[in-house]
Enzyme design. Sequence first.
Site, PDB file in Angstrom:
ATOM      1  N   GLY A   1       0.835  -1.199   0.000  1.00  0.00           N
ATOM      2  CA  GLY A   1       0.000   0.000   0.000  1.00  0.00           C
ATOM      3  C   GLY A   1       0.864   1.239   0.000  1.00  0.00           C
ATOM      4  O   GLY A   1       2.036   1.205  -0.409  1.00  0.00           O
TER       5      GLY A   1
ATOM      6  N   GLY B   1       2.347   2.440   5.336  1.00  0.00           N
ATOM      7  CA  GLY B   1       3.481   1.550   5.620  1.00  0.00           C
ATOM      8  C   GLY B   1       4.390   2.103   6.715  1.00  0.00           C
ATOM      9  O   GLY B   1       4.845   1.362   7.588  1.00  0.00           O
TER      10      GLY B   1
ATOM     11  N   GLU C   1       5.575  -3.342   1.176  1.00  0.00           N
ATOM     12  CA  GLU C   1       5.754  -2.964  -0.238  1.00  0.00           C
ATOM     13  C   GLU C   1       5.009  -1.653  -0.412  1.00  0.00           C
ATOM     14  O   GLU C   1       3.784  -1.618  -0.263  1.00  0.00           O
ATOM     15  CB  GLU C   1       5.095  -3.991  -1.155  1.00  0.00           C
TER      16      GLU C   1
ATOM     17  N   ALA D   1       3.059   4.604   1.207  1.00  0.00           N
ATOM     18  CA  ALA D   1       4.145   4.817   2.164  1.00  0.00           C
ATOM     19  C   ALA D   1       3.585   5.372   3.473  1.00  0.00           C
ATOM     20  O   ALA D   1       4.078   5.051   4.550  1.00  0.00           O
ATOM     21  CB  ALA D   1       5.177   5.777   1.572  1.00  0.00           C
TER      22      ALA D   1
HETATM   23  P1  NAD Z   1      -3.396   2.460   1.431  1.00  0.00           P
HETATM   24  O1  NAD Z   1      -2.107   2.477   2.141  1.00  0.00           O
HETATM   25  O2  NAD Z   1      -4.334   3.596   1.653  1.00  0.00           O
HETATM   26  O3  NAD Z   1      -4.220   1.145   1.810  1.00  0.00           O
HETATM   27  C1  NAD Z   1      -3.674  -0.160   1.704  1.00  0.00           C
HETATM   28  C2  NAD Z   1      -4.377  -1.081   2.693  1.00  0.00           C
HETATM   29  O4  NAD Z   1      -4.062  -0.676   4.021  1.00  0.00           O
HETATM   30  C3  NAD Z   1      -5.902  -1.031   2.590  1.00  0.00           C
HETATM   31  O5  NAD Z   1      -6.385  -2.337   2.809  1.00  0.00           O
HETATM   32  C4  NAD Z   1      -6.304  -0.107   3.714  1.00  0.00           C
HETATM   33  O6  NAD Z   1      -7.592  -0.377   4.230  1.00  0.00           O
HETATM   34  C5  NAD Z   1      -5.253  -0.414   4.753  1.00  0.00           C
HETATM   35  N1  NAD Z   1      -4.969   0.696   5.667  1.00  0.00           N
HETATM   36  C6  NAD Z   1      -5.080   2.020   5.443  1.00  0.00           C
HETATM   37  N2  NAD Z   1      -4.674   2.724   6.524  1.00  0.00           N
HETATM   38  C7  NAD Z   1      -4.302   1.811   7.447  1.00  0.00           C
HETATM   39  C8  NAD Z   1      -3.752   1.906   8.774  1.00  0.00           C
HETATM   40  N3  NAD Z   1      -3.533   3.084   9.348  1.00  0.00           N
HETATM   41  N4  NAD Z   1      -3.439   0.769   9.422  1.00  0.00           N
HETATM   42  C9  NAD Z   1      -3.625  -0.429   8.849  1.00  0.00           C
HETATM   43  N5  NAD Z   1      -4.155  -0.579   7.610  1.00  0.00           N
HETATM   44  C10 NAD Z   1      -4.478   0.527   6.910  1.00  0.00           C
HETATM   45  O7  NAD Z   1      -3.067   2.295  -0.119  1.00  0.00           O
HETATM   46  P2  NAD Z   1      -4.070   2.434  -1.368  1.00  0.00           P
HETATM   47  O8  NAD Z   1      -4.409   3.873  -1.556  1.00  0.00           O
HETATM   48  O9  NAD Z   1      -5.159   1.445  -1.255  1.00  0.00           O
HETATM   49  O10 NAD Z   1      -3.161   1.926  -2.573  1.00  0.00           O
HETATM   50  C11 NAD Z   1      -2.302   2.732  -3.310  1.00  0.00           C
HETATM   51  C12 NAD Z   1      -0.890   2.648  -2.793  1.00  0.00           C
HETATM   52  O11 NAD Z   1      -0.402   1.310  -2.846  1.00  0.00           O
HETATM   53  C13 NAD Z   1       0.086   3.469  -3.618  1.00  0.00           C
HETATM   54  O12 NAD Z   1       0.931   4.174  -2.754  1.00  0.00           O
HETATM   55  C14 NAD Z   1       0.853   2.420  -4.398  1.00  0.00           C
HETATM   56  O13 NAD Z   1       2.143   2.822  -4.798  1.00  0.00           O
HETATM   57  C15 NAD Z   1       0.904   1.311  -3.414  1.00  0.00           C
HETATM   58  N6  NAD Z   1       1.185   0.053  -4.091  1.00  0.00           N
HETATM   59  C16 NAD Z   1       2.412  -0.541  -3.876  1.00  0.00           C
HETATM   60  C17 NAD Z   1       2.722  -1.714  -4.551  1.00  0.00           C
HETATM   61  C18 NAD Z   1       4.042  -2.403  -4.350  1.00  0.00           C
HETATM   62  O14 NAD Z   1       4.115  -3.581  -4.613  1.00  0.00           O
HETATM   63  N7  NAD Z   1       5.094  -1.729  -3.907  1.00  0.00           N
HETATM   64  C19 NAD Z   1       1.806  -2.283  -5.431  1.00  0.00           C
HETATM   65  C20 NAD Z   1       0.577  -1.652  -5.612  1.00  0.00           C
HETATM   66  C21 NAD Z   1       0.274  -0.487  -4.935  1.00  0.00           C
END
Ligand code: NAD
Length: 471
Positions: A207, A212, A230, A209
Site C-alpha cells: 500500500g 506503511g 511494499e 508509504a
Molecule cells: P493504502 O495504504 O491507503 O491502503 C492499503 C491497505 O491498508 C488497505 O487495505 C487499507 O484499508 C489499509 N490501511 C489504510 N490505513 C491503514 C492503517 N492506518 N493501518 C492499517 N491498515 C491501513 O493504499 P491504497 O491507496 O489502497 O493503494 C495505493 C498505494 O499502494 C500506492 O501508494 C501504491 O504505490 C501502493 N502500491 C504498492 C505496490 C508495491 O508492490 N510496492 C503495489 C501496488 C500499490
Amino acid sequence: MSDTELVSTEPATGAFLWRGTCGNVDAEVARARASWAAWAAQPLSYRAEALRRFSNVVRARAEDFADLIARETGKPLWEARGEVEAVMAKVDIAISAFAERTGQRRLDAQMGSRLALRHKPHGVLAVLVPYNLPAEIANGHIVPALLAGNAVVFKPSEKTPATGAYLVDCYRAAGIPEGCVRLLIGGPETGQALAEHPRIDGLLFTGSARTGLALNRRFAEHPEKILALEMGGNNPILVWDTPDLYTAAVLVVQSAFLSAGQRCTAARRLIVDQRLADPLLEQVNALIDRMILDGPHADPAPFMGPMIDNDAADRLTERFLTLSGKGGRPIRYLERPVEGRPFLTPALIDMTETSERPDAEVFGPLLQVIRAESFEAAVAEANNTRYGLCATLVSQDPRRYDAFWANIRAGIINWNRPTIGTSPKAPFGGLGWSGNHRPGGFYAADHCAYPVTSSEAEQARASIGVGLRDG
Ligand code: NAD
C-alpha cells in the site's frame, strides 16, 4: 461505508456492485489461529496440490473473475484478464520459489552428525492490500504464505472488497480449509486493529508509504513479528541518446498512464535531455490525443479507465494545482470528461524551473517533466527522492545504461522497457520509502517462513577430548 457494512460501486458508472458485512478482527484471528497448526503439519505436497486446485478453480472462472475486477476497479477488461492470468501463474512460481529460496536441504555431514536447514511457517499472517491490483497483489502474498504452512487473515481494500471476497471463495472452492484463509471486510480502522492484534505473527502489507511508515513504527515494538512492506514510488523514466522518439514516447505513455497511472511502478517523472524534450513531448502529446479513455467493457477497448473513485480524482486535481502553484508549467491539463465520474485525461506538467519539487507519489495519470542539461544531472535528479522502487532508461547507448545501472538507486532498473510490468519470476521491491528490504514476488517465500538449522545424530555419541583430569 457504514460501521457494519461495506458497499462497492463501479467507478466507471457509479452502479451498485456488492454489499458485505464488516468483519470482526478478534473472531477472524481466532479462527486462523485454531487452524494453522493442522495446515502446517500437512506435507508440503498436500498444500501445493491444494493450491494447484485453486489455480484450476480460477481458470474455470477466469472470465467471471476478470469481469468483476474490471467492474470494481474500472480498469479495461483486457487488463483485468491479465491480472487473472497472474493469479493462476502465481501458484507454480511460488512452488519453485519455496524450493529455491526456503524449503529444506542437507548442508554438511561431520563426525556421524548431519546439518540440516529447514523452514517453518510463522503461524498467522495478516495480509493488507491496496485497490489497484486487488486480486494479483493479495494472491501474491496469500499463496506463498499458505504454501509455507501459515494461515492468513486477509483484509482487502475497502475500495475493492468484492474482488477480495471472490478470491477467497476460489480458495474455498479448491478445498483449502476455511480457517486457513479468513476474509476480513473493513476499512483502515479494521486494518489497524488487525495489524495491532496481539495474536498475529506477522503482517504482509502492500500500500501507500503513509500507511506503511505508520505500520513500521508500530512494529518497531515487536521484533518477534515479521513485517513485509511494499510501498509506493516516485519513479523516474530517463530519455537520453535515442533517435527513435516515437518508441521513446510509447514507453513513456505506457509507463505513466497504463491503469490510469494507478500502479506503484508507474513513471511519475520524465527526465529528458533538454535537446530532445520538445520533439519527445510532441510525440507523447500525439499519443495521448489518440488514447481511448472509457469504461472497462467499451468497444473499441480503452487504453485506460477511470480512477478508483471521485475522491482519488479530486486529490489528483488538487495535486496538479499544487504543482502549478509551485511554478510548474502545465503542458496538458487534467480534464474530467464524464460529469460526476472519476475519469481523468492524462496530464503533463513541466517542473524544470521549479526549485521546490515535492517528493511525493502522485498516484494517477499525471506526469512531471524535468529537462536536464547533462546525463549526470539527469541521474542525480532521478535519485532525488526518498523512494526507490523502479527506474527506466531509454537510450541506445549501452555505456549510458551501465552508468545508469551503477548510479541509480532502485530495486527495479530497466533499459528500453516500461517502468511497469515486472516478471513474477523475479523479486519485487524497492529501497527507501518503497519498502523495508523484504521484497515480494519470487522472494516472498523468504518472509513466509523462518529458517531452522539443526545439527542431528541418530545416536548420542560424545566425548570431551581435552580439559579433564584423569578420573
Ligand atoms: P493504502 O495504504 O491507503 O491502503 C492499503 C491497505 O491498508 C488497505 O487495505 C487499507 O484499508 C489499509 N490501511 C489504510 N490505513 C491503514 C492503517 N492506518 N493501518 C492499517 N491498515 C491501513 O493504499 P491504497 O491507496 O489502497 O493503494 C495505493 C498505494 O499502494 C500506492 O501508494 C501504491 O504505490 C501502493 N502500491 C504498492 C505496490 C508495491 O508492490 N510496492 C503495489 C501496488 C500499490
